[in-house]
Scaffold this motif. Structure first.
Motif, PDB file in Angstrom:
ATOM      1  N   VAL A 141       0.893  -1.262  -0.072  1.00  0.00           N
ATOM      2  CA  VAL A 141      -0.014   0.043  -0.076  1.00  0.00           C
ATOM      3  C   VAL A 141       0.898   1.143   0.088  1.00  0.00           C
ATOM      4  N   ALA A 142       1.908   1.110   0.978  1.00  0.00           N
ATOM      5  CA  ALA A 142       2.896   2.326   0.698  1.00  0.00           C
ATOM      6  C   ALA A 142       3.294   2.724  -0.621  1.00  0.00           C
ATOM      7  N   LEU A 143       3.795   1.354  -1.329  1.00  0.00           N
ATOM      8  CA  LEU A 143       4.318   1.784  -2.638  1.00  0.00           C
ATOM      9  C   LEU A 143       3.387   2.266  -3.740  1.00  0.00           C
ATOM     10  N   TRP A 144       2.082   1.836  -3.666  1.00  0.00           N
ATOM     11  CA  TRP A 144       0.897   2.196  -4.728  1.00  0.00           C
ATOM     12  C   TRP A 144       0.360   3.382  -4.296  1.00  0.00           C
ATOM     13  N   SER A 145       0.361   3.879  -2.983  1.00  0.00           N
ATOM     14  CA  SER A 145      -0.183   5.233  -2.618  1.00  0.00           C
ATOM     15  C   SER A 145       0.729   6.360  -2.550  1.00  0.00           C
ATOM     16  N   ARG A 146       1.758   6.120  -2.936  1.00  0.00           N
ATOM     17  CA  ARG A 146       2.990   7.020  -2.568  1.00  0.00           C
ATOM     18  C   ARG A 146       2.734   8.428  -3.135  1.00  0.00           C
ATOM     19  N   ARG A 147       2.228   8.583  -4.352  1.00  0.00           N
ATOM     20  CA  ARG A 147       2.104   9.983  -4.889  1.00  0.00           C
ATOM     21  C   ARG A 147       0.949  10.540  -4.129  1.00  0.00           C
ATOM     22  N   TYR A 148      -0.045   9.721  -3.902  1.00  0.00           N
ATOM     23  CA  TYR A 148      -1.287  10.202  -2.970  1.00  0.00           C
ATOM     24  C   TYR A 148      -0.909  10.835  -1.960  1.00  0.00           C
ATOM     25  N   GLN A 149      -0.149   9.968  -0.981  1.00  0.00           N
ATOM     26  CA  GLN A 149       0.474  10.255   0.432  1.00  0.00           C
ATOM     27  C   GLN A 149       1.283  11.628   0.358  1.00  0.00           C
ATOM     28  N   ARG A 150       1.967  12.056  -0.689  1.00  0.00           N
ATOM     29  CA  ARG A 150       2.904  13.188  -0.815  1.00  0.00           C
ATOM     30  C   ARG A 150       2.196  14.355  -1.679  1.00  0.00           C
ATOM     31  N   ARG A 151       1.021  14.166  -1.885  1.00  0.00           N
ATOM     32  CA  ARG A 151       0.147  15.224  -2.924  1.00  0.00           C
ATOM     33  C   ARG A 151       0.313  16.454  -2.494  1.00  0.00           C
ATOM     34  N   GLU A 152       0.270  16.798  -1.174  1.00  0.00           N
ATOM     35  CA  GLU A 152       0.377  17.938  -0.488  1.00  0.00           C
ATOM     36  C   GLU A 152       1.901  18.657  -0.648  1.00  0.00           C
ATOM     37  N   HIS A 153       2.584  17.908  -0.564  1.00  0.00           N
ATOM     38  CA  HIS A 153       4.419  18.079  -0.586  1.00  0.00           C
ATOM     39  C   HIS A 153       4.768  17.154  -1.656  1.00  0.00           C
ATOM     40  N   PRO A 154       4.767  17.296  -3.134  1.00  0.00           N
ATOM     41  CA  PRO A 154       5.165  16.486  -3.946  1.00  0.00           C
ATOM     42  C   PRO A 154       6.747  16.727  -4.106  1.00  0.00           C
ATOM     43  N   GLU A 155       7.303  18.028  -3.889  1.00  0.00           N
ATOM     44  CA  GLU A 155       8.684  17.986  -3.919  1.00  0.00           C
ATOM     45  C   GLU A 155       9.458  17.269  -2.734  1.00  0.00           C
ATOM     46  N   ASP A 156      10.855  16.804  -3.134  1.00  0.00           N
ATOM     47  CA  ASP A 156      11.830  16.354  -2.335  1.00  0.00           C
ATOM     48  C   ASP A 156      12.004  17.327  -1.095  1.00  0.00           C
ATOM     49  N   THR A 157      12.482  16.907  -0.225  1.00  0.00           N
ATOM     50  CA  THR A 157      12.982  17.748   0.917  1.00  0.00           C
ATOM     51  C   THR A 157      14.194  18.246   0.650  1.00  0.00           C
ATOM     52  N   ALA A 158      14.758  19.309   1.046  1.00  0.00           N
ATOM     53  CA  ALA A 158      15.886  20.014   0.490  1.00  0.00           C
ATOM     54  C   ALA A 158      16.938  19.095   1.036  1.00  0.00           C
ATOM     55  N   PRO A 159      18.249  19.040   0.163  1.00  0.00           N
ATOM     56  CA  PRO A 159      19.346  18.157   0.734  1.00  0.00           C
ATOM     57  C   PRO A 159      19.936  18.729   1.965  1.00  0.00           C
ATOM     58  N   GLY A 160      20.540  18.159   2.846  1.00  0.00           N
ATOM     59  CA  GLY A 160      21.023  18.345   4.115  1.00  0.00           C
ATOM     60  C   GLY A 160      20.187  18.096   5.464  1.00  0.00           C
ATOM     61  N   GLY A 204      16.307  10.250  -6.109  1.00  0.00           N
ATOM     62  CA  GLY A 204      15.364  11.574  -5.935  1.00  0.00           C
ATOM     63  C   GLY A 204      14.062  11.253  -6.345  1.00  0.00           C
ATOM     64  N   GLY A 205      12.946  11.887  -6.121  1.00  0.00           N
ATOM     65  CA  GLY A 205      11.724  11.753  -6.336  1.00  0.00           C
ATOM     66  C   GLY A 205      10.871  11.030  -5.661  1.00  0.00           C
ATOM     67  N   PHE A 206      11.273  10.493  -4.385  1.00  0.00           N
ATOM     68  CA  PHE A 206      10.788   9.772  -3.521  1.00  0.00           C
ATOM     69  C   PHE A 206      10.485  10.370  -2.132  1.00  0.00           C
ATOM     70  N   GLY A 207      10.834  11.499  -1.918  1.00  0.00           N
ATOM     71  CA  GLY A 207      10.642  12.321  -0.680  1.00  0.00           C
ATOM     72  C   GLY A 207      11.815  12.765  -0.194  1.00  0.00           C
ATOM     73  N   ALA A 208      12.980  12.478  -0.635  1.00  0.00           N
ATOM     74  CA  ALA A 208      14.121  13.122   0.062  1.00  0.00           C
ATOM     75  C   ALA A 208      15.403  13.124  -1.001  1.00  0.00           C
ATOM     76  N   THR A 209      16.036  14.178  -1.009  1.00  0.00           N
ATOM     77  CA  THR A 209      17.339  14.380  -1.964  1.00  0.00           C
ATOM     78  C   THR A 209      18.632  14.323  -1.468  1.00  0.00           C
TER      79      THR A 209
END
Length: 257
Positions: A141-160, A204-209
């Motif tokens: 479920v985590a895999l198939w819903s990952r875009r939905y779960q990050r819909r409000e913050h789709p960009e990766d967190t900043a490096p560091g 990249g593209g999965f929540g953290a850069t």
């Protein structure tokens, strides 16, 4: 559902689906689509029940939240209508029974989708008491819903950034991936479910850069448990040393506590 071959061929919606997470021994599932408004190829199939033309083919089946937004979808094939009757869910709706094949909806994952649909997947650790089969279902479920779960913050967190992973709950490979996903993306989060997938996520593209810091608390506990649970295929397990190599290749600073 929408045809896999033609996106304009919409097969309709259903208010409820029974049997979707229960495969039989041959892998097929008998699914009751309750409160269904069949359209397109699915509606045509109902005119040919019991015959060859009762088969609609393959489709994408989407899960919707309480607001009608798509939470995720899966591929289903060999969709064949076997029965239909008027539904108690509303005038003009039908209860349609179909037979289909799907390998993406794991037994035990229905309740996780329901948590997500109702907004109750809102705190970490809900997977802690699950058995091995339950942890696999959770990860699916985590895999198939990952875009939905990050819909409000789709960009990766900043490096560091720094993330904390607690090794006390790591009892096998799947529990490690559950813990890693939540450490980086919050409750029910996804950040890989095997070594190759973690490597992809670090691109990249999965929540953290990268680069970022991963503070791995109680790492000695996790290390001993992963060693005892090491899979024969290193591509599907969670070998501690291989994980460290992957993290190092992507400039991840792992702090073993």
């Amino acid at each position: 559902m929408t045809s896999d071959e033609d996106e304009s061929d919409f097969w309709g919606f259903a208010q409820e689906a029974r049997g979707l997470f229960t495969p039989s021994e041959d892998g097929l599932r008998q699914v009751e689509l309750l409160g269904c408004l069949p359209q397109g190829a699915l509606r045509t199939c109902l005119d040919h029940l019991g015959g060859r033309r009762a088969s609609a083919g393959s489709a994408h089946l989407a899960f919707l939240d309480a607001e009608g937004a798509e939470m995720g979808s899966c591929f289903v094939s060999s969709v064949t209508a076997t029965a239909a009757k008027p539904s108690l869910h509303g005038e003009g709706l039908l209860d349609v029974t179909v037979r289909l094949w799907c390998d993406q909806l794991l037994p035990g994952s229905a309740w996780v989708w329901e948590l997500l649909r109702t907004g109750q997947l809102n705190r970490k650790g809900l997977w802690h008491s699950l058995d091995p089969e339950g942890r696999k279902a959770w990860l699916s479920v985590a895999l198939w819903s990952r875009r939905y779960q990050r819909r409000e913050h789709p960009e990766d967190t900043a490096p560091g950034q720094a993330f904390t992973l607690d090794g006390r709950q790591v009892v096998d490979a799947d529990s490690f991936y559950c813990a890693l996903g939540e450490a980086i993306n919050g409750p029910g989060g996804y950040f890989g479910w095997n070594l190759a997938a973690v490597d992809d996520c670090l691109g990249g593209g999965f929540g953290a850069t990268p680069p970022f810091t991963l503070e791995w608390q109680n790492s000695d506990i996790a290390r001993s448990r992963l060693a005892s649970d090491r899979a024969s295929d290193r591509g599907t397990g969670a070998d501690f040393e291989v994980l460290q190599e992957i993290f190092a290749d992507h400039d991840i600073d792992v702090l073993l506590r």
